[in-house]
Design a protein around this motif. Sequence first.
Motif, mmCIF file in Angstrom:
data_model
loop_
_atom_site.group_PDB
_atom_site.id
_atom_site.type_symbol
_atom_site.label_atom_id
_atom_site.label_comp_id
_atom_site.label_asym_id
_atom_site.label_seq_id
_atom_site.Cartn_x
_atom_site.Cartn_y
_atom_site.Cartn_z
ATOM 1 N N GLN A 32 0.845 -1.184 0.000
ATOM 2 C CA GLN A 32 0.000 0.000 0.000
ATOM 3 C C GLN A 32 0.883 1.237 0.000
ATOM 4 O OE1 GLN A 32 -2.203 -0.554 3.678
ATOM 5 N NE2 GLN A 32 -0.980 1.024 4.675
ATOM 6 N N TYR A 37 -2.838 5.351 -4.579
ATOM 7 C CA TYR A 37 -3.686 6.516 -4.352
ATOM 8 C C TYR A 37 -3.146 7.304 -3.177
ATOM 9 C CZ TYR A 37 -7.304 4.716 -7.431
ATOM 10 O OH TYR A 37 -7.981 4.274 -8.526
ATOM 11 N N GLU A 42 -13.631 11.399 2.000
ATOM 12 C CA GLU A 42 -14.479 10.206 2.094
ATOM 13 C C GLU A 42 -15.392 10.039 0.880
ATOM 14 O OE1 GLU A 42 -18.006 8.370 4.939
ATOM 15 O OE2 GLU A 42 -16.906 10.130 5.588
ATOM 16 N N ASN A 44 -14.945 11.016 -2.205
ATOM 17 C CA ASN A 44 -14.170 10.563 -3.359
ATOM 18 C C ASN A 44 -13.821 9.079 -3.232
ATOM 19 O OD1 ASN A 44 -14.128 13.407 -3.470
ATOM 20 N ND2 ASN A 44 -12.226 13.391 -4.623
ATOM 21 N N PHE A 45 -13.521 8.640 -2.010
ATOM 22 C CA PHE A 45 -13.198 7.232 -1.785
ATOM 23 C C PHE A 45 -14.411 6.354 -2.065
ATOM 24 C CE2 PHE A 45 -12.766 3.594 1.211
ATOM 25 C CZ PHE A 45 -11.698 2.985 0.583
ATOM 26 N N ALA A 46 -15.587 6.765 -1.583
ATOM 27 C CA ALA A 46 -16.813 6.003 -1.835
ATOM 28 C C ALA A 46 -17.090 5.927 -3.331
ATOM 29 C CB ALA A 46 -17.994 6.638 -1.099
ATOM 30 N N LEU A 48 -14.879 6.102 -5.717
ATOM 31 C CA LEU A 48 -13.878 5.209 -6.283
ATOM 32 C C LEU A 48 -14.306 3.742 -6.107
ATOM 33 C CD1 LEU A 48 -10.985 4.772 -7.441
ATOM 34 C CD2 LEU A 48 -10.207 4.723 -5.066
ATOM 35 N N LEU A 49 -14.760 3.395 -4.915
ATOM 36 C CA LEU A 49 -15.197 2.021 -4.663
ATOM 37 C C LEU A 49 -16.402 1.640 -5.506
ATOM 38 C CD1 LEU A 49 -14.849 1.730 -0.781
ATOM 39 C CD2 LEU A 49 -13.324 0.818 -2.540
ATOM 40 N N ASN A 50 -17.239 2.603 -5.822
ATOM 41 C CA ASN A 50 -18.434 2.346 -6.616
ATOM 42 C C ASN A 50 -18.170 2.481 -8.115
ATOM 43 O OD1 ASN A 50 -20.313 1.792 -4.515
ATOM 44 N ND2 ASN A 50 -20.288 3.962 -3.999
ATOM 45 N N GLY A 51 -16.921 2.756 -8.495
ATOM 46 C CA GLY A 51 -16.566 2.855 -9.902
ATOM 47 C C GLY A 51 -17.026 4.136 -10.565
ATOM 48 N N GLU A 53 -16.164 8.092 -11.263
ATOM 49 C CA GLU A 53 -15.110 9.120 -11.211
ATOM 50 C C GLU A 53 -15.684 10.375 -10.592
ATOM 51 O OE1 GLU A 53 -11.817 9.229 -12.014
ATOM 52 O OE2 GLU A 53 -11.963 7.076 -12.239
#
Length: 54
Positions: A32, A37, A42, A44-46, A48-51, A53
């Motif tokens: 890591q 990244y 938070e 932006n991270f969510a 990212l996890l959901n695909g 942009e």
Amino acid sequence: MVKELHIRIVAEGIEHKEQVDFLKDIGCHTVQGYYFYKPMPEGNFAALLNGIEK
């Protein structure tokens, strides 16, 4: 020694592809760091996890 004890290896602070390649070659399980990244909000991270942009 950790391989003999069946302990998973995590390397932190990875910033360059050469480091990733080296650690894979020596059998590191997880890496890591900023190479993948940088810290982000938070939302932006969510996204990212959901695909999505953001």
